[in-house]
Design a protein around this motif. Structure first.
Motif, PDB file in Angstrom:
ATOM      1  N   GLY A  18      -1.882  10.927   7.117  1.00 12.25           N
ATOM      2  CA  GLY A  18      -1.477  10.584   5.555  1.00 12.25           C
ATOM      3  C   GLY A  18      -0.746   9.362   5.555  1.00 12.25           C
ATOM      4  O   GLY A  18      -0.446   8.906   4.226  1.00 12.25           O
ATOM      5  N   GLN A  19       0.077   8.891   6.516  1.00 13.58           N
ATOM      6  CA  GLN A  19       0.940   7.771   6.597  1.00 13.58           C
ATOM      7  C   GLN A  19       0.295   6.449   7.064  1.00 13.58           C
ATOM      8  O   GLN A  19      -0.350   6.501   8.076  1.00 13.58           O
ATOM      9  N   LEU A  20       0.272   5.516   6.457  1.00 17.63           N
ATOM     10  CA  LEU A  20      -0.338   4.218   6.747  1.00 17.63           C
ATOM     11  C   LEU A  20       0.585   3.517   7.836  1.00 17.63           C
ATOM     12  O   LEU A  20       1.895   3.565   7.602  1.00 17.63           O
ATOM     13  N   ILE A  21       0.001   3.182   9.000  1.00 17.21           N
ATOM     14  CA  ILE A  21       0.893   2.846  10.108  1.00 17.21           C
ATOM     15  C   ILE A  21       0.276   1.544  10.395  1.00 17.21           C
ATOM     16  O   ILE A  21       1.069   0.577  11.346  1.00 17.21           O
ATOM     17  N   ILE A  53       0.736  -1.089  -0.114  1.00 18.41           N
ATOM     18  CA  ILE A  53      -0.049   0.031  -0.063  1.00 18.41           C
ATOM     19  C   ILE A  53       0.779   1.160  -0.102  1.00 18.41           C
ATOM     20  O   ILE A  53       0.614   2.296  -0.608  1.00 18.41           O
ATOM     21  N   ARG A  54       1.843   1.277   0.614  1.00 16.30           N
ATOM     22  CA  ARG A  54       2.843   2.296   0.836  1.00 16.30           C
ATOM     23  C   ARG A  54       3.330   2.585  -0.705  1.00 16.30           C
ATOM     24  O   ARG A  54       3.523   3.849  -1.113  1.00 16.30           O
ATOM     25  N   ARG A  55       3.995   1.493  -1.400  1.00 20.11           N
ATOM     26  CA  ARG A  55       4.441   1.681  -2.512  1.00 20.11           C
ATOM     27  C   ARG A  55       3.405   2.468  -3.680  1.00 20.11           C
ATOM     28  O   ARG A  55       3.577   3.189  -4.483  1.00 20.11           O
ATOM     29  N   LEU A  56       2.234   1.782  -3.516  1.00 22.12           N
ATOM     30  CA  LEU A  56       1.138   2.229  -4.351  1.00 22.12           C
ATOM     31  C   LEU A  56       0.992   4.008  -4.300  1.00 22.12           C
ATOM     32  O   LEU A  56       0.413   4.714  -5.116  1.00 22.12           O
TER      33      LEU A  56
END
Length: 331
Positions: free
Chosen positions: A323-326, A200-203
């Motif tokens: 805004g950051q996926l944790i 998900i972070r790369r997307l």
């Protein structure tokens, strides 16, 4: 020849007049003495004349009063169409009054006109806009974004109300934010073998959206990793496209549990780590073809939220902080 009684009355009257006259003279002398004493006391004290402060800058007033040995007390602020912002509206005592050093002079400070001209925000960053709006007693309204070849990413492209419009204080301004120039299509990334959070972070880094998240069990493959993706590797995609992911997950005991607990819910708890500032927390649920936002608000450090999540359909919970996926969690 007057009678003895008339003579007595006349004598008594004269005596009463003399006593009254003496009393009047005594009172007059006492008053004159008190007046002279007060005059001497006042003249002997260190007194100053209060200066004219109305219409003057508040910093100028503070300096003048300090030089005169007087204390400044701000008794309040108020909007005023005639007196500029941070200037004195009125004062107590009035200008010209004689008071002793060390006394207080109370002033009321202007917050400026209650209606102002809307400032031009085009070309500013979102942070700069928030500061400028706050300084003018305005607030930020709704945000929208779109690509633009003329503005850098994060700059304000347009606003409503328009620049120069007369608005009242506390008006909220809607902003259109640039997402930067449109980018060309690029080959789809290879996400196989990554964890769901890493994928998900790369997307998100290449501005692709997470689509449907499907869960299967495949022996021999690491649990929690991506097995398949749509579009496939090398397929031409553009920012904003959705990507469906298939994740390997253990299904031990899941089939029996699903048959019995299809209507059950699970309690989801999240606590924001300790700190000093509030942070924006978003909790999203991916279920089949749907992506639902369950929570989107600012949380204080240490604050905890509880959500009831339906188990049916194998939902995936995604937690974003600023805004950051944790965190990702399967239910």
């Amino acid at each position: 020849m007057p009678s003895p009684f008339a003579s007595f009355v006349k004598h008594l009257t004269r005596k009463a007049l003399r006593i009254s006259l003496l009393i009047v003279v005594f009172i007059a002398m006492a008053g004159i003495g008190a007046y002279m004493a007060m005059t001497l006391i006042i003249k002997g004290e260190d007194v100053v004349i209060v200066p004219e402060l109305v219409g003057k800058d508040v910093l100028y007033g503070l300096q003048i009063l300090s030089d005169l040995g007087l204390n400044t007390r701000v008794k309040g602020t108020a909007f005023n169409d005639r007196v500029p912002k941070n200037h004195v509206i009125d004062q107590d005592p009035d200008a010209g009054a004689a008071i002793k050093r060390g006394r207080d002079v109370k002033i009321r400070v202007s917050r400026g006109p209650e209606t102002i001209f809307m400032p031009n925000l085009a070309g500013l960053s979102l942070q700069q806009c928030r500061i400028l709006l706050r300084e003018n007693g305005l607030c930020q309204g709704r945000l929208a974004g779109m690509v633009s070849p003329r503005f850098d990413s994060g700059q304000v492209m347009a606003q409503y109300p328009l620049p120069g419009a007369t608005v009242s204080r506390s008006t909220c301004t809607d902003l259109l934010i640039s997402r930067g120039p449109p980018s060309s299509a690029f080959p789809m990334l290879d996400l196989s073998g990554l964890t769901l959070a890493s994928a998900i972070r790369r997307l998100e880094k290449v501005q692709l959206n997470v689509g449907r998240i499907r869960v299967v069990h495949r022996l021999g493959a690491p649990l929690g990793t991506i097995l398949d993706q749509v579009p496939p590797v090398g397929y031409r995609v553009t920012p904003g496209n959705g990507v469906d992911l298939t994740v390997n997950r253990s299904n031990a005991g899941r089939d029996a549990a699903d048959d019995q607990n299809t209507d059950q819910t699970e309690l989801f708890r999240f606590s924001l780590e300790h700190g000093f500032l509030k942070k924006r927390v978003q909790i999203r649920m991916n279920l089949a073809q749907l992506s639902l936002t369950l929570f989107d608000d600012f949380m204080a450090p240490g604050q905890e939220i509880w959500l009831l999540i339906p188990k049916s359909g194998n939902p995936t919970i995604l937690v974003y902080v600023d805004g950051q996926l944790i965190e990702t969690r399967f239910l």
